[in-house]
Motif scaffolding. Sequence first.
Motif, PDB file in Angstrom:
ATOM      1  N   ASN A 259      14.884 -42.381 -47.404  1.00 27.21           N
ATOM      2  CA  ASN A 259      15.886 -41.926 -48.377  1.00 27.21           C
ATOM      3  C   ASN A 259      15.380 -42.044 -49.810  1.00 27.21           C
ATOM      4  O   ASN A 259      15.701 -41.222 -50.668  1.00 27.21           O
ATOM      5  N   CYS A 285      19.589 -37.471 -47.097  1.00 31.93           N
ATOM      6  CA  CYS A 285      19.809 -38.921 -47.210  1.00 31.93           C
ATOM      7  C   CYS A 285      21.116 -39.328 -46.536  1.00 31.93           C
ATOM      8  O   CYS A 285      21.160 -40.297 -45.770  1.00 31.93           O
ATOM      9  N   ARG A 288      21.099 -39.215 -42.826  1.00 28.26           N
ATOM     10  CA  ARG A 288      20.326 -40.334 -42.274  1.00 28.26           C
ATOM     11  C   ARG A 288      21.096 -41.647 -42.415  1.00 28.26           C
ATOM     12  O   ARG A 288      21.020 -42.527 -41.560  1.00 28.26           O
ATOM     13  N   ASP A 292      24.637 -44.343 -48.147  1.00 30.52           N
ATOM     14  CA  ASP A 292      23.728 -44.253 -49.292  1.00 30.52           C
ATOM     15  C   ASP A 292      24.544 -43.822 -50.512  1.00 30.52           C
ATOM     16  O   ASP A 292      24.724 -42.632 -50.782  1.00 30.52           O
TER      17      ASP A 292
END
Length: 373
Positions: A259, A285, A288, A292
């Motif tokens: 990321n 990101c 995944r 985040d």
Amino acid sequence: MLNPARLIVTMDEPFPTTDPLTNQFGSLNDLVHELATLQDLATRGSWRSILDKVSLARSLNLLTNPHDNLIYLSYNVLALSKLRRFTDASNELDSLHDFNSHHYKYETYPQLYPNRSGSMVPFSLRFIQAQLRIKLGNRQEGLDRFYLLLNFICQKIKEKECNNLEESVNIWKKRENFVLNCLIGHHLGAKEFNVCLDLIKDLINRDYLDPVLVSKLGYIQMQIGDLKGAKGSFNRVETMLNEGKNDGYSFLSEVEFRNLVNRNKALVYLVGKDYVSAVREYEECIERNNTDVVAINNKALCLMYLRDLSDSIKVLENALERVPTMAVNEAMVINLCSMYELAYVNHSEIKRTLSNWIARVVPDDFDASCTRV
């Protein structure tokens, strides 16, 4: 950044979870009274509960050993700092006087700590001592203390290397990396870019393969207009990922590492005002790792720049609803409230609803004023 609970537990000389002589320690609570509870409260941001627990333990005389008192004082100082009670935290810290006093060394109490030597002062107290001066408005004294702390860490690394204590060397190098990142952050906030560059390049020249630091170098290069240099630094981070190079001092998992690479690429696109490509990187990101926060926040900003205010609001609202404990931070809430002000006539009522919801889920140290209600 380090987890506050992990920062507190680690002492200058690692206190083993199992005593090699008597095998007397089986859990954190065997090390210090209700340490596991304190760690859990810190992880959840229940700082007021920590203050209550410390006060109760002290009033009932439950802290019988010197290191018990130091650990509880550490949690108390951390909690006071998180609640922005910086003067109270400083006064509590000043009660220790000299960290290097014999009162805080294991060898002073051979009956309690057989075959142990060195300081029992938690590393976190040394860090907070420096940070508090900056919070209290004395920036230069705080920076001076940070640099003294760096020298202290370097001495420890040399000692451990001379004694071939590889595990301890790694612990102290992680601490060095942590303190340097904080120092760089302070200098960066004051736009002291040359100082930041010197600090980072010194580490890189010593072969610290830390993708976070190399990424930060790229960010600073962007700040001073060196886009070519920034791209080179970001490419170096991607090469490190592809070659599996990470010295372990940055605390990055593989997902976090990947990321980081995507966010670096997105920054380059942002500078070039290619918001569509930046959104694509941030979406990778989020796919995944849907916690985040940086990617979520920046994706929303890119959508706003693309004049898609409705979707930018949805991105932030969905994140708050899906992972409130991760997504609720002051920066994200400020951005969401700014978007409300742009999008809605009745934004005050909407922000008040948000503020009431936030009050039920945030940790004790959240600054509720960021909603601007």
